[in-house]
Design a protein around this motif. Structure first.
Motif, PDB file in Angstrom:
ATOM      1  N   ALA A  28      30.794   9.406  45.215  1.00  0.00           N
ATOM      2  CA  ALA A  28      30.991  10.804  45.602  1.00  0.00           C
ATOM      3  C   ALA A  28      32.473  11.113  45.817  1.00  0.00           C
ATOM      4  N   SER A  29      33.200  10.223  46.449  1.00  0.00           N
ATOM      5  CA  SER A  29      34.636  10.475  46.685  1.00  0.00           C
ATOM      6  C   SER A  29      35.426  10.458  45.376  1.00  0.00           C
ATOM      7  N   ILE A  30      35.065   9.608  44.442  1.00  0.00           N
ATOM      8  CA  ILE A  30      35.731   9.610  43.130  1.00  0.00           C
ATOM      9  C   ILE A  30      35.429  10.912  42.398  1.00  0.00           C
ATOM     10  N   GLY A  31      34.178  11.342  42.409  1.00  0.00           N
ATOM     11  CA  GLY A  31      33.804  12.606  41.772  1.00  0.00           C
ATOM     12  C   GLY A  31      34.523  13.794  42.402  1.00  0.00           C
ATOM     13  N   LEU A  36      38.780  18.047  42.354  1.00  0.00           N
ATOM     14  CA  LEU A  36      39.933  18.693  42.992  1.00  0.00           C
ATOM     15  C   LEU A  36      41.181  18.659  42.112  1.00  0.00           C
ATOM     16  N   ILE A  37      41.333  17.596  41.332  1.00  0.00           N
ATOM     17  CA  ILE A  37      42.486  17.510  40.427  1.00  0.00           C
ATOM     18  C   ILE A  37      42.348  18.521  39.292  1.00  0.00           C
ATOM     19  N   ASN A  38      41.146  18.675  38.760  1.00  0.00           N
ATOM     20  CA  ASN A  38      40.929  19.537  37.600  1.00  0.00           C
ATOM     21  C   ASN A  38      40.585  20.988  37.940  1.00  0.00           C
ATOM     22  N   ALA A  39      40.203  21.280  39.153  1.00  0.00           N
ATOM     23  CA  ALA A  39      39.821  22.651  39.527  1.00  0.00           C
ATOM     24  C   ALA A  39      41.053  23.547  39.506  1.00  0.00           C
ATOM     25  N   PRO A  40      40.915  24.774  38.989  1.00  0.00           N
ATOM     26  CA  PRO A  40      42.065  25.682  38.978  1.00  0.00           C
ATOM     27  C   PRO A  40      42.452  26.076  40.400  1.00  0.00           C
ATOM     28  N   LYS A  41      43.735  26.093  40.626  1.00  0.00           N
ATOM     29  CA  LYS A  41      44.233  26.493  41.929  1.00  0.00           C
ATOM     30  C   LYS A  41      44.460  28.001  41.915  1.00  0.00           C
ATOM     31  N   ILE A  42      43.672  28.723  42.669  1.00  0.00           N
ATOM     32  CA  ILE A  42      43.781  30.186  42.712  1.00  0.00           C
ATOM     33  C   ILE A  42      44.720  30.547  43.844  1.00  0.00           C
ATOM     34  N   GLY A  43      45.790  31.226  43.478  1.00  0.00           N
ATOM     35  CA  GLY A  43      46.773  31.668  44.463  1.00  0.00           C
ATOM     36  C   GLY A  43      46.466  33.079  44.915  1.00  0.00           C
ATOM     37  N   GLU A  44      47.506  33.769  45.312  1.00  0.00           N
ATOM     38  CA  GLU A  44      47.366  35.148  45.750  1.00  0.00           C
ATOM     39  C   GLU A  44      46.989  36.021  44.561  1.00  0.00           C
ATOM     40  N   ARG A  45      46.083  36.948  44.767  1.00  0.00           N
ATOM     41  CA  ARG A  45      45.629  37.845  43.706  1.00  0.00           C
ATOM     42  C   ARG A  45      46.343  39.181  43.871  1.00  0.00           C
ATOM     43  N   PHE A  46      47.010  39.632  42.803  1.00  0.00           N
ATOM     44  CA  PHE A  46      47.694  40.913  42.858  1.00  0.00           C
ATOM     45  C   PHE A  46      48.003  41.399  41.448  1.00  0.00           C
TER      46      PHE A  46
END
Length: 181
Positions: A28-31, A36-46
C-alpha cells in the motif's frame, strides 16, 4: 492452560498474520508513493485577463483619440483554472464601477470591433482549455467628445456576472480642422 502454552501454540499463526499485515502495508505504501509522484499537482486556480497595445506591451494604450478615430488594443485571456472554460469578453463605455459578481446590465451585441457605446456592449465568446491563451485584437472608436471609461469585462459560462474587470480612460476630442495654408 497458561499463557506460555497458549503463546507457543499460536506463535506461528501470529507470526504469519503479522507478516501478511506488514506485506499489505508495504504494498500500500509503495502504491501510494507512486500515485503521489504521478498525480497532477493542482495549484491556485485563476484566469489571467489583461490588455496590451498593438506592440503587445502593457503600456502606451490609445488614450487620446479624435472623434470616430480607431484605436487598437489586444485583449488577453489565459485559462489557469485546470479545466476547460467558456468566457465572454464585454467591451463598452460606462460610468459605473464593477466589482466581482456584479451583474452586467447592458445588452450584448454579437459584434467585435466597432463604435463603443453606453447602451450596448461589443462581445466575443472564447473557449479555452487549461493553460491556453487567447489574444484578441479589438479595433474600437468613440463617437462623442469627452473623457470616457472603456470597460473590459470577462464573464464565465454565459453568465452576466463580472469575473474579471479592467478599464481604460480615453479622452476624445474633435479633429483639428485642416488649414489651407
Amino acid at each position: 492452560m497458561n499463557f506460555k502454552d497458549y503463546y507457543n501454540k499460536y506463535k506461528k499463526t501470529l507470526e504469519k498474520s503479522l507478516t501478511i499485515i506488514l506485506l499489505i502495508l508495504l504494498i500500500a505504501s509503495i502504491g501510494l508513493t507512486i500515485y503521489l509522484i504521478n498525480a497532477p499537482k493542482i495549484g491556485e486556480r485563476f484566469t489571467e485577463f489583461y490588455i496590451l497595445n498593438e506592440d503587445l506591451k502593457a503600456y502606451n494604450y490609445p488614450t487620446q483619440l479624435y472623434e470616430n478615430e480607431s484605436g487598437v488594443v489586444i485583449i488577453g485571456v489565459r485559462n489557469l483554472e485546470y479545466r476547460p472554460m467558456n468566457y465572454t469578453v464585454w467591451v463598452f463605455l460606462s460610468n459605473d464601477t464593477y466589482d466581482y459578481n456584479y451583474s452586467i446590465n447592458i445588452t450584448p451585441k454579437n459584434l467585435w470591433n466597432g463604435t463603443l457605446s453606453y447602451n450596448y456592449a461589443l462581445s466575443k465568446k472564447v473557449s479555452l482549455i487549461h493553460n491556453e491563451t487567447a489574444l484578441m485584437p479589438l479595433n474600437f472608436s468613440i463617437d462623442s467628445v469627452g473623457k470616457h471609461k472603456v470597460e473590459f469585462i470577462l464573464s464565465i459560462e454565459n453568465e452576466k456576472k463580472v469575473y474579471r474587470e479592467l478599464h481604460l480612460w480615453v479622452n476624445v476630442s474633435k479633429p483639428r480642422e485642416k488649414s489651407l495654408i
